[in-house]
Design a protein around this motif. Structure first.
Motif, PDB file in Angstrom:
ATOM      1  N   ILE A 154       0.861  -1.183   0.000  1.00 54.04           N
ATOM      2  CA  ILE A 154       0.000   0.000   0.000  1.00 54.04           C
ATOM      3  C   ILE A 154       0.899   1.235   0.000  1.00 54.04           C
ATOM      4  O   ILE A 154       1.854   1.306   0.768  1.00 54.04           O
ATOM      5  CB  ILE A 154      -0.910   0.029   1.239  1.00 54.04           C
ATOM      6  N   ILE A 155       0.572   2.200  -0.829  1.00 51.70           N
ATOM      7  CA  ILE A 155       1.289   3.475  -0.862  1.00 51.70           C
ATOM      8  C   ILE A 155       0.282   4.564  -0.519  1.00 51.70           C
ATOM      9  O   ILE A 155      -0.767   4.681  -1.161  1.00 51.70           O
ATOM     10  CB  ILE A 155       1.914   3.739  -2.240  1.00 51.70           C
ATOM     11  N   LYS A 156       0.586   5.345   0.514  1.00 52.00           N
ATOM     12  CA  LYS A 156      -0.286   6.439   0.930  1.00 52.00           C
ATOM     13  C   LYS A 156       0.468   7.751   0.766  1.00 52.00           C
ATOM     14  O   LYS A 156       1.578   7.897   1.276  1.00 52.00           O
ATOM     15  CB  LYS A 156      -0.699   6.281   2.394  1.00 52.00           C
ATOM     16  N   ILE A 157      -0.138   8.682   0.048  1.00 53.41           N
ATOM     17  CA  ILE A 157       0.463   9.990  -0.181  1.00 53.41           C
ATOM     18  C   ILE A 157      -0.388  11.031   0.526  1.00 53.41           C
ATOM     19  O   ILE A 157      -1.554  11.231   0.173  1.00 53.41           O
ATOM     20  CB  ILE A 157       0.561  10.303  -1.688  1.00 53.41           C
ATOM     21  N   GLY A 158       0.182  11.656   1.548  1.00 50.85           N
ATOM     22  CA  GLY A 158      -0.520  12.727   2.263  1.00 50.85           C
ATOM     23  C   GLY A 158      -0.535  13.972   1.403  1.00 50.85           C
ATOM     24  O   GLY A 158       0.515  14.404   0.910  1.00 50.85           O
ATOM     25  N   LEU A 159      -1.704  14.563   1.213  1.00 55.34           N
ATOM     26  CA  LEU A 159      -1.867  15.725   0.346  1.00 55.34           C
ATOM     27  C   LEU A 159      -2.553  16.862   1.086  1.00 55.34           C
ATOM     28  O   LEU A 159      -3.294  16.631   2.026  1.00 55.34           O
ATOM     29  CB  LEU A 159      -2.762  15.377  -0.852  1.00 55.34           C
ATOM     30  N   TRP A 160      -2.300  18.095   0.612  1.00 57.70           N
ATOM     31  CA  TRP A 160      -3.122  19.215   1.073  1.00 57.70           C
ATOM     32  C   TRP A 160      -3.332  20.188  -0.072  1.00 57.70           C
ATOM     33  O   TRP A 160      -2.497  20.343  -0.946  1.00 57.70           O
ATOM     34  CB  TRP A 160      -2.563  19.884   2.310  1.00 57.70           C
ATOM     35  N   CYS A 161      -4.527  20.769  -0.081  1.00 53.30           N
ATOM     36  CA  CYS A 161      -4.971  21.668  -1.143  1.00 53.30           C
ATOM     37  C   CYS A 161      -4.721  23.106  -0.709  1.00 53.30           C
ATOM     38  O   CYS A 161      -5.301  23.576   0.269  1.00 53.30           O
ATOM     39  CB  CYS A 161      -6.459  21.434  -1.410  1.00 53.30           C
ATOM     40  N   GLU A 162      -3.876  23.798  -1.440  1.00 58.57           N
ATOM     41  CA  GLU A 162      -3.537  25.179  -1.109  1.00 58.57           C
ATOM     42  C   GLU A 162      -4.747  26.108  -1.259  1.00 58.57           C
ATOM     43  O   GLU A 162      -4.921  27.052  -0.493  1.00 58.57           O
ATOM     44  CB  GLU A 162      -2.411  25.646  -2.030  1.00 58.57           C
ATOM     45  N   GLU A 163      -5.578  25.831  -2.212  1.00 55.35           N
ATOM     46  CA  GLU A 163      -6.682  26.740  -2.526  1.00 55.35           C
ATOM     47  C   GLU A 163      -7.805  26.716  -1.493  1.00 55.35           C
ATOM     48  O   GLU A 163      -8.341  27.752  -1.124  1.00 55.35           O
ATOM     49  CB  GLU A 163      -7.243  26.409  -3.908  1.00 55.35           C
ATOM     50  N   ASN A 164      -8.171  25.533  -0.989  1.00 53.72           N
ATOM     51  CA  ASN A 164      -9.329  25.433  -0.102  1.00 53.72           C
ATOM     52  C   ASN A 164      -9.070  24.689   1.208  1.00 53.72           C
ATOM     53  O   ASN A 164     -10.013  24.408   1.948  1.00 53.72           O
ATOM     54  CB  ASN A 164     -10.500  24.781  -0.851  1.00 53.72           C
ATOM     55  N   GLY A 165      -7.828  24.331   1.488  1.00 57.64           N
ATOM     56  CA  GLY A 165      -7.493  23.739   2.787  1.00 57.64           C
ATOM     57  C   GLY A 165      -7.899  22.293   2.983  1.00 57.64           C
ATOM     58  O   GLY A 165      -7.923  21.814   4.108  1.00 57.64           O
ATOM     59  N   HIS A 166      -8.224  21.585   1.909  1.00 58.72           N
ATOM     60  CA  HIS A 166      -8.544  20.166   2.056  1.00 58.72           C
ATOM     61  C   HIS A 166      -7.262  19.392   2.352  1.00 58.72           C
ATOM     62  O   HIS A 166      -6.194  19.727   1.851  1.00 58.72           O
ATOM     63  CB  HIS A 166      -9.226  19.634   0.792  1.00 58.72           C
ATOM     64  N   PHE A 167      -7.363  18.365   3.161  1.00 55.94           N
ATOM     65  CA  PHE A 167      -6.221  17.590   3.635  1.00 55.94           C
ATOM     66  C   PHE A 167      -6.620  16.131   3.656  1.00 55.94           C
ATOM     67  O   PHE A 167      -7.746  15.800   4.003  1.00 55.94           O
ATOM     68  CB  PHE A 167      -5.860  18.069   5.044  1.00 55.94           C
ATOM     69  N   GLY A 168      -5.725  15.257   3.279  1.00 53.59           N
ATOM     70  CA  GLY A 168      -6.044  13.843   3.356  1.00 53.59           C
ATOM     71  C   GLY A 168      -5.021  12.964   2.685  1.00 53.59           C
ATOM     72  O   GLY A 168      -3.856  13.333   2.550  1.00 53.59           O
ATOM     73  N   THR A 169      -5.479  11.802   2.235  1.00 53.25           N
ATOM     74  CA  THR A 169      -4.578  10.778   1.729  1.00 53.25           C
ATOM     75  C   THR A 169      -5.054  10.236   0.390  1.00 53.25           C
ATOM     76  O   THR A 169      -6.224   9.901   0.231  1.00 53.25           O
ATOM     77  CB  THR A 169      -4.507   9.607   2.736  1.00 53.25           C
ATOM     78  N   LEU A 170      -4.129  10.152  -0.541  1.00 53.37           N
ATOM     79  CA  LEU A 170      -4.338   9.428  -1.789  1.00 53.37           C
ATOM     80  C   LEU A 170      -3.731   8.058  -1.563  1.00 53.37           C
ATOM     81  O   LEU A 170      -2.570   7.936  -1.161  1.00 53.37           O
ATOM     82  CB  LEU A 170      -3.644  10.135  -2.947  1.00 53.37           C
ATOM     83  N   ARG A 171      -4.519   7.012  -1.769  1.00 52.14           N
ATOM     84  CA  ARG A 171      -4.083   5.652  -1.431  1.00 52.14           C
ATOM     85  C   ARG A 171      -4.027   4.795  -2.682  1.00 52.14           C
ATOM     86  O   ARG A 171      -4.996   4.733  -3.429  1.00 52.14           O
ATOM     87  CB  ARG A 171      -5.085   5.058  -0.443  1.00 52.14           C
ATOM     88  N   LEU A 172      -2.884   4.160  -2.904  1.00 51.43           N
ATOM     89  CA  LEU A 172      -2.718   3.217  -4.006  1.00 51.43           C
ATOM     90  C   LEU A 172      -2.440   1.845  -3.410  1.00 51.43           C
ATOM     91  O   LEU A 172      -1.599   1.713  -2.522  1.00 51.43           O
ATOM     92  CB  LEU A 172      -1.551   3.611  -4.903  1.00 51.43           C
ATOM     93  N   ALA A 173      -3.140   0.848  -3.881  1.00 51.78           N
ATOM     94  CA  ALA A 173      -2.932  -0.518  -3.415  1.00 51.78           C
ATOM     95  C   ALA A 173      -3.047  -1.438  -4.618  1.00 51.78           C
ATOM     96  O   ALA A 173      -3.760  -1.125  -5.576  1.00 51.78           O
ATOM     97  CB  ALA A 173      -3.954  -0.896  -2.354  1.00 51.78           C
ATOM     98  N   PHE A 174      -2.330  -2.534  -4.597  1.00 56.45           N
ATOM     99  CA  PHE A 174      -2.460  -3.461  -5.716  1.00 56.45           C
ATOM    100  C   PHE A 174      -2.668  -4.882  -5.239  1.00 56.45           C
ATOM    101  O   PHE A 174      -2.258  -5.277  -4.166  1.00 56.45           O
ATOM    102  CB  PHE A 174      -1.274  -3.373  -6.676  1.00 56.45           C
ATOM    103  N   ARG A 175      -3.379  -5.610  -6.087  1.00 52.47           N
ATOM    104  CA  ARG A 175      -3.660  -7.016  -5.815  1.00 52.47           C
ATOM    105  C   ARG A 175      -3.945  -7.695  -7.148  1.00 52.47           C
ATOM    106  O   ARG A 175      -4.753  -7.209  -7.940  1.00 52.47           O
ATOM    107  CB  ARG A 175      -4.865  -7.129  -4.893  1.00 52.47           C
ATOM    108  N   LYS A 176      -3.280  -8.786  -7.396  1.00 50.28           N
ATOM    109  CA  LYS A 176      -3.489  -9.589  -8.599  1.00 50.28           C
ATOM    110  C   LYS A 176      -3.405  -8.761  -9.883  1.00 50.28           C
ATOM    111  O   LYS A 176      -4.222  -8.885 -10.773  1.00 50.28           O
ATOM    112  CB  LYS A 176      -4.824 -10.313  -8.529  1.00 50.28           C
ATOM    113  N   GLY A 177      -2.421  -7.874  -9.951  1.00 48.81           N
ATOM    114  CA  GLY A 177      -2.198  -7.113 -11.174  1.00 48.81           C
ATOM    115  C   GLY A 177      -3.042  -5.874 -11.336  1.00 48.81           C
ATOM    116  O   GLY A 177      -2.920  -5.171 -12.331  1.00 48.81           O
ATOM    117  N   ASN A 178      -3.905  -5.579 -10.367  1.00 53.05           N
ATOM    118  CA  ASN A 178      -4.736  -4.383 -10.435  1.00 53.05           C
ATOM    119  C   ASN A 178      -4.309  -3.391  -9.374  1.00 53.05           C
ATOM    120  O   ASN A 178      -4.044  -3.763  -8.238  1.00 53.05           O
ATOM    121  CB  ASN A 178      -6.217  -4.720 -10.224  1.00 53.05           C
ATOM    122  N   ILE A 179      -4.275  -2.103  -9.745  1.00 50.90           N
ATOM    123  CA  ILE A 179      -3.969  -1.041  -8.795  1.00 50.90           C
ATOM    124  C   ILE A 179      -5.246  -0.277  -8.514  1.00 50.90           C
ATOM    125  O   ILE A 179      -5.888   0.229  -9.444  1.00 50.90           O
ATOM    126  CB  ILE A 179      -2.891  -0.083  -9.337  1.00 50.90           C
TER     127      ILE A 179
END
Length: 111
Positions: free
Chosen positions: A66-91
Motif C-alpha cells: 500500500i502506498i499512501k500519499i498525504g496531500l493538502w490543497c492550497e486553494e481550499n485547505g482540504h487535507f487527506g490521503t491518496l491511497r494506491l494498493a495493488f492485488r493480482k495485477g490491479n492497482i
C-alpha cells in the motif's frame, strides 16, 4: 469515480487535482509505503520505519503493498490521503480528504 488528473496540457503533463474541489494547487505532505514486512513513513521531519503489527496487517489484509500519499490543497485547505494498493495485477486508487486546520498544512520538502 473521482477525476484526479487535469486534461490541461499547458504544463506539458497532467496535474493532480484535489479530490474535493478539483483545484490543481495540491501539495505532497508525506509518503508512506506499507508492505507485509515493514512500513516506512517520510515527511518533513525525516524517515521513520516500523514493524508494528497494526501497520503490517493493512498490507497483509490487502495482500499487497500500500502506498499512501498525504496531500493538502492550497486553494481550499482540504487535507487527506491518496491511497494506491495493488492485488493480482490491479492497482486501486482512492482518496480520503477533509478540511484541515492551517497548522497541519505543510510540504514534505520544497526548495
Amino acid at each position: 469515480m473521482v477525476k484526479l488528473l487535469t486534461d490541461d496540457k499547458t504544463l506539458g503533463e497532467d496535474v493532480l487535482l484535489c479530490p474535493v474541489c478539483k483545484s490543481d494547487y495540491v501539495h505532497i505532505q508525506s509518503v508512506e509505503v506499507i508492505t507485509g514486512k515493514q512500513a516506512t513513513f517520510i515527511d518533513s521531519s525525516g524517515v521513520k520505519t516500523t514493524t508494528a503489527k497494526e501497520k503490517l496487517d493493512q498490507a497483509k489484509n490487502e495482500r499487497g503493498t500500500i502506498i499512501k500519499i498525504g496531500l493538502w490543497c492550497e486553494e481550499n485547505g482540504h487535507f487527506g490521503t491518496l491511497r494506491l494498493a495493488f492485488r493480482k495485477g490491479n492497482i486501486s486508487v482512492s482518496a480520503d480528504m477533509v478540511v484541515a486546520p492551517d497548522d497541519l498544512l505543510h510540504d514534505i520538502w520544497r526548495d
